[in-house]
Write a protein that holds these residues in place. Sequence first.
Motif, PDB file in Angstrom:
ATOM      1  N   SER A 193       0.824  -1.200   0.000  1.00 17.93           N
ATOM      2  CA  SER A 193       0.000   0.000   0.000  1.00 17.93           C
ATOM      3  C   SER A 193       0.864   1.259   0.000  1.00 17.93           C
ATOM      4  O   SER A 193       0.584   2.221  -0.723  1.00 17.93           O
ATOM      5  N   ILE A 194       1.937   1.249   0.788  1.00 16.57           N
ATOM      6  CA  ILE A 194       2.818   2.417   0.882  1.00 16.57           C
ATOM      7  C   ILE A 194       3.608   2.612  -0.413  1.00 16.57           C
ATOM      8  O   ILE A 194       3.766   3.729  -0.903  1.00 16.57           O
ATOM      9  N   SER A 195       4.097   1.507  -0.994  1.00 17.73           N
ATOM     10  CA  SER A 195       4.868   1.611  -2.239  1.00 17.73           C
ATOM     11  C   SER A 195       3.964   1.828  -3.447  1.00 17.73           C
ATOM     12  O   SER A 195       4.422   2.260  -4.503  1.00 17.73           O
ATOM     13  N   ARG A 196       2.679   1.441  -3.300  1.00 16.40           N
ATOM     14  CA  ARG A 196       1.629   1.634  -4.306  1.00 16.40           C
ATOM     15  C   ARG A 196       1.701   0.638  -5.457  1.00 16.40           C
ATOM     16  O   ARG A 196       0.834   0.620  -6.329  1.00 16.40           O
ATOM     17  N   GLY A 197       2.744  -0.194  -5.487  1.00 13.59           N
ATOM     18  CA  GLY A 197       2.857  -1.189  -6.540  1.00 13.59           C
ATOM     19  C   GLY A 197       3.326  -2.519  -5.991  1.00 13.59           C
ATOM     20  O   GLY A 197       4.008  -2.560  -4.960  1.00 13.59           O
ATOM     21  N   ALA A 198       2.973  -3.610  -6.665  1.00 16.76           N
ATOM     22  CA  ALA A 198       3.346  -4.939  -6.167  1.00 16.76           C
ATOM     23  C   ALA A 198       3.636  -5.902  -7.313  1.00 16.76           C
ATOM     24  O   ALA A 198       3.004  -5.855  -8.368  1.00 16.76           O
ATOM     25  N   ILE A 199       4.633  -6.757  -7.070  1.00 18.63           N
ATOM     26  CA  ILE A 199       4.919  -7.903  -7.930  1.00 18.63           C
ATOM     27  C   ILE A 199       4.500  -9.144  -7.156  1.00 18.63           C
ATOM     28  O   ILE A 199       4.972  -9.364  -6.031  1.00 18.63           O
ATOM     29  N   LEU A 200       3.628  -9.955  -7.720  1.00 19.04           N
ATOM     30  CA  LEU A 200       3.142 -11.156  -7.044  1.00 19.04           C
ATOM     31  C   LEU A 200       4.019 -12.349  -7.408  1.00 19.04           C
ATOM     32  O   LEU A 200       4.329 -12.555  -8.583  1.00 19.04           O
ATOM     33  N   VAL A 201       4.397 -13.130  -6.397  1.00 17.70           N
ATOM     34  CA  VAL A 201       5.278 -14.285  -6.616  1.00 17.70           C
ATOM     35  C   VAL A 201       4.557 -15.570  -6.234  1.00 17.70           C
ATOM     36  O   VAL A 201       3.958 -15.673  -5.159  1.00 17.70           O
ATOM     37  N   SER A 202       4.614 -16.549  -7.119  1.00 17.67           N
ATOM     38  CA  SER A 202       4.109 -17.891  -6.818  1.00 17.67           C
ATOM     39  C   SER A 202       5.207 -18.882  -7.174  1.00 17.67           C
ATOM     40  O   SER A 202       6.181 -18.528  -7.841  1.00 17.67           O
TER      41      SER A 202
END
Length: 288
Positions: free
Chosen positions: A247-256
């Motif tokens: 939320s703070i960085s505003r971006g996410a990479i999802l890892v599976s």
Amino acid sequence: MSQQIIDSKTHENVSSIGRLLLDMGKITPEDTDRILRRQKEEGIKFGDAAKQLGLITEDDLQQVLSRQFDYAYLPAANAQYSADLVAAYQPFSTQVEGFRALRSQIMFRWLNEGFKAFTVVASDSGEGASYIAANLAVVFSQLGKKTLLIDGNMRQPRQHKIFNLKQSFGLSDILADRTPGAEALFNIPDFPNLTVLGAGTVPPNPQELIGRQNFPQLIKYASSIFDVIIIDSPAISAGSDAQMLASISRGAILVSRVHHTSIEQFRLLKNQVEGSGANIIGAVVNNY
């Protein structure tokens, strides 16, 4: 004096690769005469002549070329860092091509839009979030981007082991006002564009520390200095730390991870990250 004159005249004909090989201690001044003679006889490049004479290996040549083109990577004999840093030890492998493809995706979909920070998130431990974050940091630094890798996993931190960090202070100590930020940063000597901020002292209250106002302030300040800020995070299953970081960085990479993450787990991960208000920049299916 006469020896110095001979050496200086010999070096006048030595290529830039030859000078780098000399500086790195791969060849001696005496070797240069043999290499120059072979180079002239065969009409080949200095590095190829040195390799043909058995004075250097292909790995030596690739290493010196990486310096010449300002593309830092490490020879296998350098065991200073974890073998998990495949982008550093095996930069020409198919595996690392995947990291460069992901880097391009992040640049086009996030960095070029004016954002700098993003969080690497997984649903469970052992799925490779720290591995992905560390190697992404290396490939961005190899591109010449001033890169900051933050270990936001203050529950089971790994980046201090991967990069062999010497400092005991880190993110938790900054957020708890136990140390100035500059003292906790570690510039990686072999990668001039890469700085790592370890997790620091494992605290009893990581979630509360992330929730403090000085964390967004830290990211804002870092954004004025660095081109890319990558945040490693604990698994979603460990608590809401990762959601807060995303939320703070505003971006996410999802890892599976192949044969480890179920479709339902990944769907839940996606929903939780989107619920935090973060943008999903990309997804990685990890098979390490």
